[in-house]
Design a protein around this motif. Structure first.
Motif, mmCIF file in Angstrom:
data_model
loop_
_atom_site.group_PDB
_atom_site.id
_atom_site.type_symbol
_atom_site.label_atom_id
_atom_site.label_comp_id
_atom_site.label_asym_id
_atom_site.label_seq_id
_atom_site.Cartn_x
_atom_site.Cartn_y
_atom_site.Cartn_z
ATOM 1 N N LEU A 174 0.855 -1.195 0.000
ATOM 2 C CA LEU A 174 0.000 0.000 0.000
ATOM 3 C C LEU A 174 0.889 1.242 0.000
ATOM 4 N N HIS A 175 1.952 1.196 0.793
ATOM 5 C CA HIS A 175 2.891 2.322 0.877
ATOM 6 C C HIS A 175 4.096 2.026 -0.004
ATOM 7 N N SER A 176 4.254 2.830 -1.024
ATOM 8 C CA SER A 176 5.196 2.481 -2.081
ATOM 9 C C SER A 176 6.667 2.379 -1.659
ATOM 10 N N PRO A 177 7.176 3.235 -0.772
ATOM 11 C CA PRO A 177 8.585 3.042 -0.391
ATOM 12 C C PRO A 177 8.791 1.804 0.494
ATOM 13 N N GLU A 178 7.693 1.171 0.910
ATOM 14 C CA GLU A 178 7.790 -0.054 1.710
ATOM 15 C C GLU A 178 7.707 -1.207 0.724
ATOM 16 N N THR A 179 8.888 -1.702 0.308
ATOM 17 C CA THR A 179 8.967 -2.441 -0.957
ATOM 18 C C THR A 179 8.921 -3.955 -0.835
ATOM 19 N N LEU A 282 0.181 -5.044 5.113
ATOM 20 C CA LEU A 282 1.619 -5.129 5.362
ATOM 21 C C LEU A 282 2.315 -3.782 5.156
ATOM 22 N N HIS A 283 3.023 -3.359 6.174
ATOM 23 C CA HIS A 283 3.796 -2.112 6.121
ATOM 24 C C HIS A 283 5.211 -2.366 6.591
ATOM 25 N N GLU A 284 6.086 -1.378 6.349
ATOM 26 C CA GLU A 284 7.497 -1.535 6.720
ATOM 27 C C GLU A 284 8.035 -0.217 7.243
ATOM 28 N N SER A 285 8.102 -0.096 8.561
ATOM 29 C CA SER A 285 8.737 1.107 9.104
ATOM 30 C C SER A 285 9.351 0.846 10.462
ATOM 31 N N TYR A 358 0.967 -5.291 10.041
ATOM 32 C CA TYR A 358 2.379 -5.482 10.404
ATOM 33 C C TYR A 358 3.182 -4.270 9.976
ATOM 34 N N GLU A 359 4.096 -3.886 10.820
ATOM 35 C CA GLU A 359 5.212 -3.055 10.399
ATOM 36 C C GLU A 359 6.433 -3.951 10.483
ATOM 37 N N THR A 360 7.006 -4.277 9.331
ATOM 38 C CA THR A 360 8.285 -4.986 9.371
ATOM 39 C C THR A 360 9.373 -3.995 8.994
#
Ligand SMILES: [Zn+2]
Length: 1001
Positions: A174-179, A282-285, A358-360
């Motif tokens: 969903l969040h583009s820099p979270e690849t 799914l997110h990544e921060s 998730y934030e991974t």
């Protein structure tokens, strides 16, 4: 539900050995089917790209081999999570379709397109048996989702549950820099389709896994472009991802309330269409896996408490299982509050399912790099007993390992407990239907006589998109509506209670009123959106994660009544079929046409659509053909009735033909040539403005601050420059990004085919610059309109474009994405056209404006309670009379309200170099309400600082105008009620002085 005790014991044994034994492949992995061959080459690379064995789990340390099903390598050229590889959305989709072709356990569905036309998909994976009976299963789930279909019969529900399999919906990128999620989900899909171990088989049998691997397809492709640019220029800095989606960046995860983005609607329709139980986003921060399913308080006040328990169950189970795998840095709880229903995953929470997130830990690309954390990230806290490492080499593969392991544990837990979760789903749905008689309310009513039917329809369409049913009264009806207690006039006084035994007054609603019944399965989202929010300043949560208030009716400037009286169900009503639209028509005969100005956004579309007609705005209210028209109403001549009729019907506007023009004073409306401005530093907040203009078909030219810097004659192209909020300081808007290092291009090239389309530049670094500022000033002085909000208002004020306006820094004020009440103080200003006396506005931070008639004056004055007299004779209210021989009675001190400038004194006028001439003084149109009436919804602390202060000011500058907003009038497709403050300024850009009363001196 049950795994054989043999397996459990061997898992335990494995866990003791796993950490040390990962490199010694001879230890059997209990999660694996020993009879199924392993893809040795692929598995070797998994271990190679994982930077430390502790970042791997037994669930993903190997890849099962298949003779028929291709691995992600077929598309990626390497394994999932390999360094240097980021697939475009189409590549990800291509792989999923290869899986579909090769495995009866996989099916791919197209679920719609993005704003730029890229496809979105959902991939269903389950056992052959489940796949063969998807439709039967769906129709059973539909009955659990809408228990009215089985007359709320628990026994029947149990029979359905016993025969059904739940749907677990996973959404990635969903969040583009979270690849990381697309490759993780490609590999997860492969594993789920191919692995024959009991662990995987139980998932396939117990749950239908549904995957959208790339939610924001437009942004994904741009991000891959940027990453490829980086690979091609290894020694350079790479450009920031200026645009993610077509309109907004991370706010694509704040659209679940208003569903204005296609991705939001596509995901919700998929979730609702499949009758799903979970959305897991799914997110990544955050290192390494923060399961913020559990989150922190305050929890959203409208969800079923069963859901709050499910958050704990699923979140902590996840942490627990990964802790047993000895994977560092897995935790839940955290600081993220679960108040706003704006997050994508919350679509499940607000529709009787379970939201999970998730934030991974991602590297924003596929480079393997050394990552150093801050103490706040690696320190142990009670909810993070197993923190991430302060420093570690980190790879995309590590990230994929964490994502897949967490998801597999979640799927396994869900499959093992699928009856419980289905029963909860049914119970939540049933309790939503029972809501009128339990928690209430019974319904919300939107009356047929609302003066803004177009905006009313807008609110109702949002509810329809949410899956809510709308009814319409076919006859008048009466219900009792309790009177709201009035707040005390002064602190310390008791609130005036409603008189004892006094029944609430009956209220009659006309036929045609809309009724949103709460006895429907999706009552909770309607309740959450239409109700009021209160966030206590004393809440233990001191940092709200997002907006604290969002009451849809208030922000759309339409009436919404919360009705608890069950008699509302006795009203004669019918279900509304099809989209709610306001009725449009042209009535009467004559060549002059009048349209009432009611601040309906469709009027802006109307004016631009018919811009070749002669359009006049009435400067006073008037009556004609038996109808009342507000100030600002439109009078049209030289227009074809056919065109007018078509426009009226399309836009839901009532037009009245008149045989002669009313005698009211008018001025010409000359639809302005509009520029929408963006910076190259952030297009996030600007995107919501651009979206509003696009959706309303308002023509504009899209320019950057760099274009302004280069154009010394902006007036030749534009009449109105709309500079929406940037989210940066004024100084930073001017200076841009640092000019050291290499240029950062944002252009369409062979290497970067997806960027540079919305706008382009050779180098994103330069800002507005001093020349840009000068060009803006020239533009206004020559007769242009510059409109700013928030930080761009600050820019105008602090760089001399708004003489007489000042901004006071807050000392106590805390307003975090709240709804505040405001009051019109100059209804004759064209900016106020179509509005009533008061208006709810969205405010975040909120500039505290002051106005003065003296250039450089701060417009400040003592707080109301501050003593004003000196020590001397008499009472506090008396005048002192010094005991001298001659004493002159002092003249009264100048007085003004907090939103007004103090009258200019004779002392100031003596050689009054700095006295602003009356016709150039700031004209306050809208002010914030008094402190006691200020908060409508959300959090407000220290409100007295901004109470009664100006909210919208029209500042003449030479021949032009600068209009500054303290609030943000166009926000997240949510504030339709305040859009017309902007539109009025634009439509009347060359007549903003209409109705102005000048100071005498
Ligand atoms: Zn994110």
């Amino acid at each position: 539900m049950k795994r054989s005790s043999l397996v459990s014991r061997s898992i335990l044994g494995f866990l003791l050995l796993f950490g040390a034994a990962i490199l010694a492949a001879q230890v059997p992995n209990p999660y694996r089917d020993p009879s199924q061959p392993v893809d040795e080459e692929y598995s070797k690379k998994i271990r190679e790209y994982t930077t430390d064995p502790s970042f791997l789990s037994p669930l993903v340390e190997y890849l099962p081999a298949s003779r028929t099903v291709p691995t992600p390598q077929a598309v990626l050229g390497d394994i999932a999570g390999a360094p240097g590889r980021l697939p475009y959305s189409a590549d990800v989709h291509r792989y999923m379709r290869m899986l579909e072709k090769a495995s009866p356990r996989v099916k791919v569905y197209s679920i719609g397109t993005s704003e730029e036309g890229r496809e979105m998909i959902a991939v269903a994976i389950a056992s052959e048996a489940n796949m063969a009976r998807l439709e039967e299963n769906r129709s059973r789930l539909a009955k659990l989702a809408d228990p009215r279909m089985i007359k709320l019969d628990d026994a029947e529900a149990d029979r359905l549950i016993a025969a059904s399999v739940p749907v677990y919906y996973i959404t990635g990128a969903l969040h583009s820099p979270e690849t990381g999620s697309p490759t993780a989900l490609m590999e997860l899909a492969y594993r789920l389709a191919v692995d024959e171990s009991p662990y995987y088989k139980a998932i396939r049998d117990g749950v239908i896994t549904l995957i959208t691997p790339v939610v924001e397809t437009d942004g994904r492709d741009r991000q891959v472009d940027i990453y490829n640019w980086h690979l091609a220029h290894p020694n350079d800095n790479w450009p920031p991802l200026v645009y993610w989606g077509h309109y907004v960046a991370h706010d694509n995860n704040r659209d679940a309330m208003n569903l204005s983005l296609k991705l939001s609607r596509n995901v919700l329709n998929t979730y609702i269409g499949w009758k799903g139980q979970v959305i897991h986003d799914l997110h990544e921060s955050v290192p390494y896996l923060y399961d913020n399913t559990v989150g922190d308080g305050p929890y959203n006040a409208w969800v079923d408490p069963i859901l709050a328990d499910e958050w704990q169950l699923t979140g902590w189970n996840n942490v627990s299982e990964m802790t047993k795998f000895n994977m560092p840095g897995v935790f839940a709880h955290g600081t993220f509050d679960t108040w706003s229903p704006g997050y994508l995953t919350f679509m499940a929470a607000s529709h009787n399912g379970i939201s999970r997130l998730y934030e991974t830990f991602g590297n924003a690309g596929a480079d393997t790099v050394e990552r150093t954390l801050t103490p706040g990230q690696y320190e142990r806290t009670w909810y993070r007993q197993n923190p991430p490492l302060p420093k570690a080499k980190w790879s995309q593969r590590n990230n994929n390992n964490y994502q897949e392991t967490g998801l597999l544990i979640s799927l396994s837990y869900f499959a093992a407990n699928n009856r419980m979760f289905l029963r909860n789903f049914y119970l939540k749905s049933k309790r939503s239907v029972e809501k009128p008689r339990t928690a209430g309310p019974a319904a919300y009513v939107l009356p047929a006589d609302d003066p803004r039917p177009g905006l009313q329809a807008q609110v109702l369409r949002v509810l329809q998109l949410q899956g809510c049913e709308i009814s319409r009264a076919t006859a008048p009806f009466t219900v009792l509506i309790p009177v709201k207690k009035k707040p005390p006039e002064k602190p310390g006084e008791a609130a005036s209670p409603a008189k004892k035994d006094e029944p609430p007054p009956p209220r009659q609603f006309p036929a045609g009123s809309y009724i949103v019944r709460m006895d429907q399965p999706y009552s909770r989202i309607a309740d959450a959106l239409l109700d009021y929010q209160y966030w206590s300043p004393n809440d233990p949560q001191k940092s709200p994660y997002d907006d604290t208030g969002w009451t849809l009716g208030e922000l759309a400037n339409v009436q919404v009544f919360r009705v608890t009286d069950l008699k509302v169900f006795d009203a004669a009503m019918e279900a509304v079929s099809g989209e709610v639209r306001s009725a449009g028509s042209v009535e009467g005969a004559g060549a002059i046409f009048a349209v009432n100005h009611n601040a309906d956004t469709a009027l802006m579309t109307f004016c631009y659509r018919l811009r070749n007609a002669a359009i006049e705005a009435a400067e006073e209210p008037f009556e004609a053909a038996g109808h009342k028209f507000n100030r600002g109403s439109f009078l049209l001549k030289n227009v074809s009735r056919t065109d007018l009729e078509r426009a009226a019907v399309d836009l839901g506007l009532r037009v009245y033909a008149l045989s002669e023009a009313p005698t009211v004073k008018t001025h010409r409306i000359r639809p302005a040539r509009i520029a929408l401005v963006h910076t190259w530093q952030s297009t996030q907040d600007e995107g919501w403005w651009r979206q509003a203009f696009d959706l309303l078909a308002i023509p504009y030219t899209y320019i950057s601050t760099q274009d302004i810097a280069k154009d010394g004659n902006l007036n030749s192209r534009f009449d109105a420059i709309v500079f929406s909020p940037v989210g940066r300081s004024s100084a930073s808007i001017i200076s841009g990004m640092p000019m050291w290092g290499n240029p950062l291009p944002w252009k369409t090239t062979e290497l970067t085919p997806n960027i540079g389309k919305i706008d382009s530049t050779d180098d994103v670094r330069p800002g507005l610059g001093w020349s840009g500022l000068q060009n803006l000033e020239l533009f206004v002085r020559r007769g242009g309109l510059l409109l700013g909000s928030g930080d761009t208002s600050d820019l105008a004020v602090n760089y001399g474009l708004a003489p007489g306006v000042s901004i006071t820094p807050p000392t106590r004020l805390k307003v975090v994405g709240s709804v505040l009440k405001s009051t019109f103080v100059d209804p004759a200003s064209p900016i106020a056209y179509g509005y009533g006396d008061t208006l709810s506005v969205y405010c975040d931070g909120g500039l505290i404006f002051g106005v003065s008639s003296i250039l450089g004056g701060r417009g400040g004055r003592p707080a109301p309670e501050t003593p004003t007299r000196a020590t001397g004779r008499g009472t506090p209210d008396d005048l002192d009379t010094p005991q001298t021989l001659k004493w002159v009675e002092p003249p009264p001190l100048p007085k003004a309200e907090p939103w007004q400038a103090l009258p200019v004194t004779d002392e100031q006028r003596r050689n009054g170099i700095n006295v602003i001439p009356p016709h150039l003084r700031p004209r306050v149109v809208l002010r914030y309400a008094d402190a006691k009436d200020l908060l409508v919804s959300g959090l407000l602390d220290g409100g007295a600082e901004i109470a009664q202060r100006p909210a919208v000011i029209d500042v003449p500058l030479d021949k032009g105008h600068v209009v500054v907003f303290s609030n943000n009038p166009i926000w997240r497709a949510e504030t339709h009620g305040t859009y017309f403050l902007v539109f009025n300024a634009i439509l009347n850009f060359d007549n903003l002085n209409a109705g102005r009363k000048l100071d005498e001196k």
